[in-house]
Design an enzyme around this catalytic site. Structure first.
Site, PDB file in Angstrom:
ATOM      1  N   GLU A 117      56.936  71.577   8.730  1.00 17.86           N
ATOM      2  CA  GLU A 117      56.950  70.243   8.843  1.00 17.86           C
ATOM      3  C   GLU A 117      57.617  69.607   9.869  1.00 17.86           C
ATOM      4  OE1 GLU A 117      58.077  68.965   4.824  1.00 17.86           O
ATOM      5  OE2 GLU A 117      56.114  69.796   4.038  1.00 17.86           O
ATOM      6  N   ASP A 129      48.667  67.764   5.490  1.00 14.88           N
ATOM      7  CA  ASP A 129      50.105  67.622   5.067  1.00 14.88           C
ATOM      8  C   ASP A 129      50.062  67.444   3.276  1.00 14.88           C
ATOM      9  OD1 ASP A 129      52.778  66.937   4.538  1.00 14.88           O
ATOM     10  OD2 ASP A 129      52.760  64.784   5.221  1.00 14.88           O
ATOM     11  N   ASP A 146      63.842  63.610   7.607  1.00 11.11           N
ATOM     12  CA  ASP A 146      62.569  63.734   6.772  1.00 11.11           C
ATOM     13  C   ASP A 146      63.119  63.142   5.560  1.00 11.11           C
ATOM     14  OD1 ASP A 146      60.487  63.674   5.470  1.00 11.11           O
ATOM     15  OD2 ASP A 146      59.806  65.399   5.986  1.00 11.11           O
ATOM     16  N   LYS A 158      54.790  70.222  -5.755  1.00 13.63           N
ATOM     17  CA  LYS A 158      55.144  71.041  -4.526  1.00 13.63           C
ATOM     18  C   LYS A 158      56.937  71.542  -4.777  1.00 13.63           C
ATOM     19  CE  LYS A 158      55.892  70.192   0.397  1.00 13.63           C
ATOM     20  NZ  LYS A 158      55.701  69.335   1.465  1.00 13.63           N
TER      21      LYS A 158
END
Length: 437
Positions: A203, A37, A225, A100
């Site tokens: 995800e 992850d 999330d 990211k």
């Protein structure tokens, strides 16, 4: 013919018996495929253990189950994770984080300038792609995928050290809204770290697998999330063993860092009230920021937390030395919720949006699952529970939900026993993510 069938039946029975005895009495094989992850603020690595069927999240040398997504460049080395984070205050221009947000993304010049203005390091435009300007040992440009590769390499080494075997294959997660280019650049980052990516998994799908929903009798799953820097909400529809992402929405400027910043601003004002001046030394602000972060975590569990920080305040006298003081203040959960009330309410906006776009009533959602450390905050869980009229599913550690699901998928790809039911994602190329600010 009957004799041949009898021999075949005996062979199959012997095979199953050998497998059972091997499972019972022989040491299980080492996992050879890891789950990764690569998060915006933290990243983790985990494995699915054959035989016992358990997922293990691998810690670093300090036993921590996740490492900061931070890479710092010095004249002699490249430091990833906690080692990089320790250098952030003294080496801010060469310490890269949030990579990211940039990986595989094509920017207009104005958009990149606006996005990069919030960082202390230099971001430059290379034909629409972001690159980071590093001046630690000469001047060089490094790509977001190179930053990702240093983090992935560190996690690969963590896994190899823990397992005692070389690791060359992995499954990796990406946000559901990542396009083909962003996914390919994420794979490129893994390749630079010496890893062959067997599969890329969304995800939200990984989180659903961590909660066991790929094997459960559910149809509509909503994944919230909320991490350190971003909020992502996904509405999944399960059809057999397949997950279809029906709608996505989020806020890429909302997360735990924003909640901590509100506490930090409050603490700075309290210091000014008590001592007449706010802290100005970067070491003081760094210590205060760390204390505030610790207090925020304590308020997740306890109704109050005490801030206690030694500071050196400038008195305004240019000839006089900085004045050493001990700042102490009591923070309550009620105050924390009051300071962040407007930010907490923003969490419900993308939830409402995905339900509208998915043409679903809130009562039709079978499971609401929470991902990301910021979903531990009691008020956030309370708001979500009130919205849906039922408690969200909190049976999995939200910090590790995604990597747990990725590890299950890694076990499937590695043919681990006991066999798991695989979750297959149905690509929806017409789906776009709605982003709020």
């Amino acid at each position: 013919m009957a004799g041949e069938m009898s021999i075949l039946g005996s062979a199959i029975l012997a095979l199953f018996l050998a497998g059972y005895l091997g499972q019972q009495y022989l040491p299980p094989p080492k996992p050879r495929v890891i789950g990764l992850d690569l998060g915006t603020t933290f990243c983790s690595v985990a494995v699915f253990h054959p035989g016992v069927g358990d997922v293990e999240v691998i810690g670093d040398q300090g036993g921590r189950k996740s490492i900061p997504s931070v890479v710092s460049f010095t004249a002699t080395d490249v430091h990833a994770g906690y080692e990089g984070q320790k250098l952030a205050d003294n080496n801010p221009h060469n310490t890269i984080y949030d990579a990211k947000r940039f990986i595989g993304k094509v920017f207009e010049s104005e958009d990149l300038e606006r996005e990069s203005a919030r960082y202390p390091f230099k971001v430059v435009n290379n034909n629409g792609s972001a690159e980071f300007l590093v001046t630690a040992n000469g001047t060089l440009k490094v790509s977001p995928e190179f930053i990702g590769s240093r983090l992935l390499l560190k996690m690969r080494k963590m896994a190899e050290q823990h397992l005692g075997v070389p690791v060359l294959k992995a499954v990796i997660s990406v946000p559901a809204e990542f396009d083909e280019r962003q996914r390919n650049y994420t794979i490129r980052a893994a390749n630079l770290a010496g890893l062959d990516i067997l599969r890329v998994i969304n995800e939200p799908t990984a989180a659903a697998m961590a909660y066991g929903l790929h094997k459960a009798d559910v149809s509509n799953v909503l994944v919230v999330d909320l991490g350190g820097g971003t909020l992502d909400v996904s509405l999944l529809n399960k059809q057999g063993g397949m997950f279809l992402t029906r709608a996505m929405a989020g806020n890429n400027k909302l997360g735990g860092q924003d909640f901590s910043q509100r506490l930090l601003q409050h603490a700075m004002e309290r210091i000014r009230q008590q001592f007449g001046v706010p802290p100005t030394h970067k070491e003081d602000i760094h210590r205060l920021r760390q204390a505030v972060e610790g207090a925020k975590l304590n308020l997740t569990i306890h109704p109050s937390a005490t801030l206690r920080v030694a500071l050196r305040l400038e008195t305004g006298d240019p000839q006089g030395p900085a004045k050493p003081v001990l700042f102490q203040d009591l923070l309550t959960r009620e105050l924390f919720e009051e300071l962040n009330a407007d930010l907490f309410q923003k969490i419900l906006v993308p939830i409402q949006t995905v339900l509208e776009e998915g043409q679903l009533d809130r009562a039709e959602v079978d499971e609401v699952v929470l991902v990301g450390g910021s979903t531990r905050i009691p008020r956030i869980r309370q708001l979500i529970a009130q919205f849906f009229g039922k408690d969200p599913n909190t049976s999995v550690d939200p910090d590790l939900a995604v990597v747990t699901g990725v590890a299950i998928q890694a076990g499937i790809m590695g043919g681990a026993w006991p066999l798991q039911v695989s979750a297959i994602e149905i690509p929806n190329r017409h789906l776009h993510k709605t982003n709020f600010k």
